[in-house]
Scaffold this active site. Structure first.
Site, short mmCIF file in Angstrom:
data_model
loop_
_atom_site.label_atom_id
_atom_site.label_comp_id
_atom_site.label_asym_id
_atom_site.label_seq_id
_atom_site.Cartn_x
_atom_site.Cartn_y
_atom_site.Cartn_z
CG HIS A 56 -1.73 1.27 1.32
ND1 HIS A 56 -2.57 1.68 0.31
CD2 HIS A 56 -1.81 2.21 2.28
CE1 HIS A 56 -3.15 2.82 0.67
NE2 HIS A 56 -2.69 3.16 1.85
CG ASP A 58 -0.50 6.12 2.18
OD1 ASP A 58 -1.71 6.00 1.92
OD2 ASP A 58 0.04 5.61 3.18
CG ASP A 180 -5.09 3.58 4.35
OD1 ASP A 180 -5.44 3.20 5.50
OD2 ASP A 180 -4.22 4.43 4.18
CG HIS A 430 -6.35 7.27 1.22
ND1 HIS A 430 -5.97 6.50 0.14
CD2 HIS A 430 -5.54 6.90 2.23
CE1 HIS A 430 -5.00 5.69 0.49
NE2 HIS A 430 -4.70 5.91 1.76
#
Length: 992
Positions: A56, A58, A180, A430
């Site tokens: 993951h 970001d 997430d 996000h």
């Protein structure tokens, strides 16, 4: 975007020649074995454990996008995306059984551009064999609470197009993956379904909801994500991952983890294979009790993992080998490398009936006092800048099409829309527009948007030069909301061009900083426009400091045609005597022909609002309050408020002031009541001459924090509307959802936070109603809102906090603002009072006009007599129900067009009906030679889009309908839009 690959050119040509009447042919000599065809075999009689290797990544959070990609600033967080992709590609080549999924196209795009041809060939083979699979496919994994649907569609289109251009059909994601984001919007599920996804997986949902779903085996469901669109158009199979997006405890083998590796040399003292196998079987059997089939999924990865992919794969290889070896001893567990789409295929093969979900997953709480509802408002200035940037991007896209090639290389230099498109896509992440990043990362997001606009600014100037015939330099004033514009402040003669990106004509109120006291304003047709000069308010002077020196504001109304511009000529008539001084008294009323607003002469506060057209009047009191933020020292919980979490230490807010100091301005153009509540809160109640809505322009900050607690600042509107605990909010700016205080539609709520637990995201509007009246509040950015009291609406405007909320960001949300004194935020709320039956007729277009606002540009002096002063890119305004969502250059002579029906079914007696648009008669300067319909994400032809069908708890077997016969070929010129329908077309055009 960079020049597209030969593959896409071939696909595009071969597909489009079908549109223009030529035979089509295959692109590949053989079909690559990817997608569902590439999935590994499973064991029908066993519990199949699908290991999903993933990372993951970001797109900015604790570090900037660049720092994450390069692995810079590792003292903040050890993370380097380029090394992850390097390492994974190397390890995938060692064993064809290995799988990996990748999500964030923004990072992959950057990495891909730096690879040589040999590496690209290897990666393409891995993709074509389904061993490296792209999931979700957007430029980022967008936030779901604070994003507007138009920006989400754009960022998904950008990512999906790159994958399509680069890898063709094997690069097309089949599953949406939002592991997430902090709560999940119904509109996101609807968009994903319309983009052709077969399923959707996420990790976060309310802890009470998750507990109930575990008990009832409802961790997987069919999400019906629209009340209007005919099923299964917006139906999406949705699964909740068992462990967020992390591996089970004890099975994390990244260099960032501390779990024991599998030690399989029996001669070693610390041999642990039996222990690890037993523990894994125990975890698998336990997890299986949560789900309905003999398939479960385990996410093997986490944040920025797999920099050393060898560690993960070596241990997973051993895990698979040793666990499966137990089958000879009677074990029913079968472990395999897999992907979310392969797991989804097995669920589909199970042919079960699935429960139905029709609401959304807000608000999200991970414990009794830990509601993630603060980020709905966090970083209000960035949220506004992102919304404004979205409007500018749409204008840039449209003018690139209308201006043709000269818009990119023209009299004002070389411009592009790609830089802005990518900056806006990154901003949807996000931890971007959500406001949950570190301060230095927030600055980086804003810088990217500013850089993107600088590129678009050149393109816009070039296009307007082509369309108007005037090459004179154009100025764009960024500080008009604080009365800063050097050209208008210093010029005696100038022109102003108003570009309107909406598909209908608009009337817009303009306020320009000036130093004269009387002006002549002439419209494009030579008619004089009524204008007034009023003093710049003290509040504005304090905010702008020395960035501008205008003493006055020139106020007048302009009109602009659909997808077009109008140019106004403005001349100073006099510099003195000064304009009439404002009156320092509390007015009893301000009024135009549509609205009447009353005030209490003793307090200076609002007391009522009347709609003079419909003969409605409601009591209306409005004031500012704050909740003291929890410092984490409460008896019930140690959870403080922070960037994510909203946790007031009391359910009763503090009143900023029970009275307001008043200054009024009343003339033929605008009536204003300027209110001062405290040194850090002021407001202008504003009513323009021809306006059907009341404007509240609020200014909040710097928020004082000398109490060592921090403040969550709200405005509250109290009415006599009998709302009975119900209120209504939009979902990502589209469909409206009913909310009910202290209630959840799908489980019996134990409400532990009566304020934070009732907050919902307000992306564009919120309202309360009874049988007679509806009060709608339209916002200029995403904010948190609620109805805590009957007949009341409250909207959180600003947050300044002194404690971190322990969700990873590692710093308090205390934006420094100018001179490190704290951030000052300014914004607008529009209030509309109407009958409930006709309210949507007003607030739908009003909300769109707040999202897509006219762009003002200025030129010094007077224009050449032959300059074109008025232009519309459309032959006629679109019908009121139709919104022009996208007009964007796709390739040479190809334009991407999205038309949207902006009303829900039964929402409007007038407009909730099918409406027809003729594509060939749409544009005024473009001939449409052909059209082909695409999926919402513009990466599939509509008639080729086919999705998996699912049986629901209602008993119906929802079979996805294919697109209309022939839509991948030529569509009819007359296209019909049903309520809430978005139709996407690729047009072949020719400049007239």
């Amino acid at each position: 975007m960079a020049a597209h690959t030969a593959y896409w050119a071939a696909v595009l040509f071969l597909s489009l020649i079908g549109v223009w009447g030529f035979p089509t042919g295959p692109v590949f000599n053989r079909d690559p074995v990817c997608g569902y065809k590439s999935c590994p075999a499973t064991q029908p009689s066993m519990l199949n454990v699908h290991l999903i290797p993933h990372t993951h990544d970001d797109v900015g959070w604790l570090k900037t996008v660049d720092q994450y990609f390069y692995g810079d600033r590792n003292e903040i967080q050890h993370a380097g995306v380029q090394y992850i992709l390097d390492s994974v590609v190397e390890q995938l080549q060692k064993d064809p059984a290995r799988r990996f999924i990748y999500v964030e196209t923004a990072f992959f795009y950057r990495w891909w551009r730096r690879q040589n041809q040999a590496t690209r060939k290897i990666v393409t083979q891995l993709v074509n064999e389904g061993r490296l699979e792209f999931i979700n496919g957007g430029w980022c994994m967008s936030d779901e609470a604070t994003t507007h649907y138009s920006a989400v569609i754009d960022q998904m289109t950008l990512g999906l197009r790159f994958l399509n251009d680069t890898f063709g059909e094997c690069g097309r994601p089949r599953v949406a993956w939002h592991i997430d984001p902090f709560g999940h919007a119904r509109e996101h599920a609807s968009m994903f379904a319309q983009m052709g996804f077969d399923g959707f997986f996420f990790g976060r949902l309310d802890y009470q909801d998750k507990g109930r779903r575990i008990r009832t085996k409802e961790m997987e469901m069919l999400w019906r994500a629209s009340d209007t669109l005919t099923p299964p158009t917006a139906d999406l199979f949705t699964g909740i991952l068992p462990n967020g997006y992390n591996p089970p405890d004890g099975f994390c083998w990244d260099q960032s983890c501390s779990d024991a590796p599998i030690r399989d040399d029996p001669d070693l003292e610390d041999y642990n294979v039996d222990q690890m196998v037993f523990k894994f079987l125990e975890v698998a059997e336990s997890q299986a009790t949560w789900y309905k089939t003999n398939h479960i999924v385990m996410t093997m990865g986490s944040d920025f993992q797999y920099e050393n992919a060898n560690m993960w794969y070596k241990n997973m290889d051993k895990l698979i080998h040793y666990v499966n070896a137990q089958q000879s001893n009677g074990s029913r567990v079968n472990v395999l490398y897999s992907t979310p789409s392969c797991y989804l295929q097995e669920l589909h093969r199970a042919n079960l009936t699935w429960p139905l979900k029709t609401d959304d997953f807000f608000p999200y709480a991970d414990a009794a006092h830990d509601f993630w509802t603060g980020y709905f408002t966090s970083r209000p200035a960035l949220k506004r800048y992102e919304r404004e940037s979205n409007s500018r991007l749409q204008t840039c896209n449209q003018l690139e099409v209308l201006g043709g090639p000269k818009s990119r290389r023209g009299p004002h230099g070389e411009g592009d829309s790609d830089t802005m498109r990518k900056a806006m896509a990154v901003a949807q992440h996000h931890d971007a527009v959500s406001g949950t990043e570190k301060q230095h990362v927030a600055y980086d997001y804003a810088r990217r948007l500013a850089t993107g606009w600088a590129h678009c600014e050149v393109l816009v100037s070039n296009s307007l030069a082509v369309l108007s015939g005037s090459d004179a330099p154009r100025i764009y004033c960024e500080g008009l909301n604080i009365s800063v514009c050097p050209l208008t402040e210093s010029s005696q003669k100038f022109t102003m061009t108003v570009y309107n990106p909406l598909g209908r004509a608009v009337t817009w109120s303009v306020r320009l900083p000036v130093n004269g006291t009387a002006y002549s304003v002439i419209d494009p047709r030579g008619k004089s426009v009524a204008s007034e000069v009023i003093p710049v308010s003290k509040a504005t002077q304090l905010i702008r400091r020395d960035r501008g020196y205008a003493m006055y504001e020139l106020v007048f109304q302009v009109q602009a045609p659909p997808m077009g511009f109008s140019t106004y000529s403005i001349s100073m008539l006099q510099t003195g005597p000064p304009a009439a001084s404002p009156k320092f008294r509390a007015p009893r009323t301000i009024q135009n022909k549509y609205l009447k607003v009353t005030f209490d002469p003793d307090t200076g506060l609002l007391t009522s609002l009347s709609n003079l057209e419909t003969l409605q009047t409601i009591k209306l009191s409005q004031n500012f309050y704050w909740y003291n933020a929890s410092d984490g020292k409460n008896k019930d919980s140690d959870q403080p408020s922070g960037a994510y979490i909203f946790r007031p230490n009391s359910s009763t807010p503090f009143t900023v002031s029970k009275t307001a100091k008043i200054e009024t301005v009343q003339n033929g153009v605008v009536q204003e009541v300027k209110q001062w509540f405290s040194p850090w809160i002021s407001q202008v109640v504003r009513l323009y001459e021809d306006s059907r809505e009341l404007e509240l322009e609020w200014t909040v900050g710097p928020v004082p924090v000398d109490d060592d607690l921090g403040k969550e600042v709200i405005t509250r509107l109290d009415t006599d509307i009998l709302s009975s605990g119900y209120f209504y909010t939009d979902s990502n700016g589209r469909e409206v959802l009913e909310r009910r205080r202290d209630f959840r539609p799908t489980w019996d709520l134990f409400q532990s936070e009566p304020i934070a637990g009732n907050y919902y995201p307000v992306n564009s509007r919120v309202y309360i109603k009874d049988d007679a009246n509806q009060l709608t509040v339209v916002t200029d950015r995403s904010q948190g809102g609620s109805s805590i009291l009957n007949g009341s609406l409250e909207i959180m405007l600003h947050r300044r906090l002194l404690y971190d909320d322990n969700r990873g960001v590692g710093e308090p949300l205390s934006e420094p603002g100018e001179n490190e004194n704290g951030l000052v935020a300014r914004g607008r709320l529009l209030l509309s009072l109407s009958k409930p039956a006709t309210a949507a007729d007003t607030h739908r277009p009003l909300a769109q006009s707040m999202v897509l606002q006219p762009l003002l540009s200025f030129q010094q002096g007077t224009l050449h007599p032959n300059t074109k002063l008025e232009f519309s890119g459309l032959q006629a305004a679109l019908p009121p129900a139709v919104h022009l969502l996208t007009v964007s250059q796709w390739e040479k002579d190809l334009v991407l067009l999205r038309l949207e029906h902006q009303f829900q079914a039964k929402e409007s007696k007038t407009y909730s009906q099918p409406v027809t648009v003729n594509l060939q008669k749409l544009f005024s300067t473009l001939d449409v030679l052909g059209a082909s319909e695409m999926s919402l994400g513009a990466n599939q032809w509509k008639d080729e889009m086919s999705r998996l069908d699912w049986k629901t708890s209602g008993g119906e077997n929802m079979k996805p309908r294919k697109g209309m016969k022939g839509t991948g070929d030529a569509v009819p010129w007359e296209v019909t839009l049903n309520p809430m329908e978005i139709r996407t077309f690729l047009l072949r055009v020719q400049q007239r």
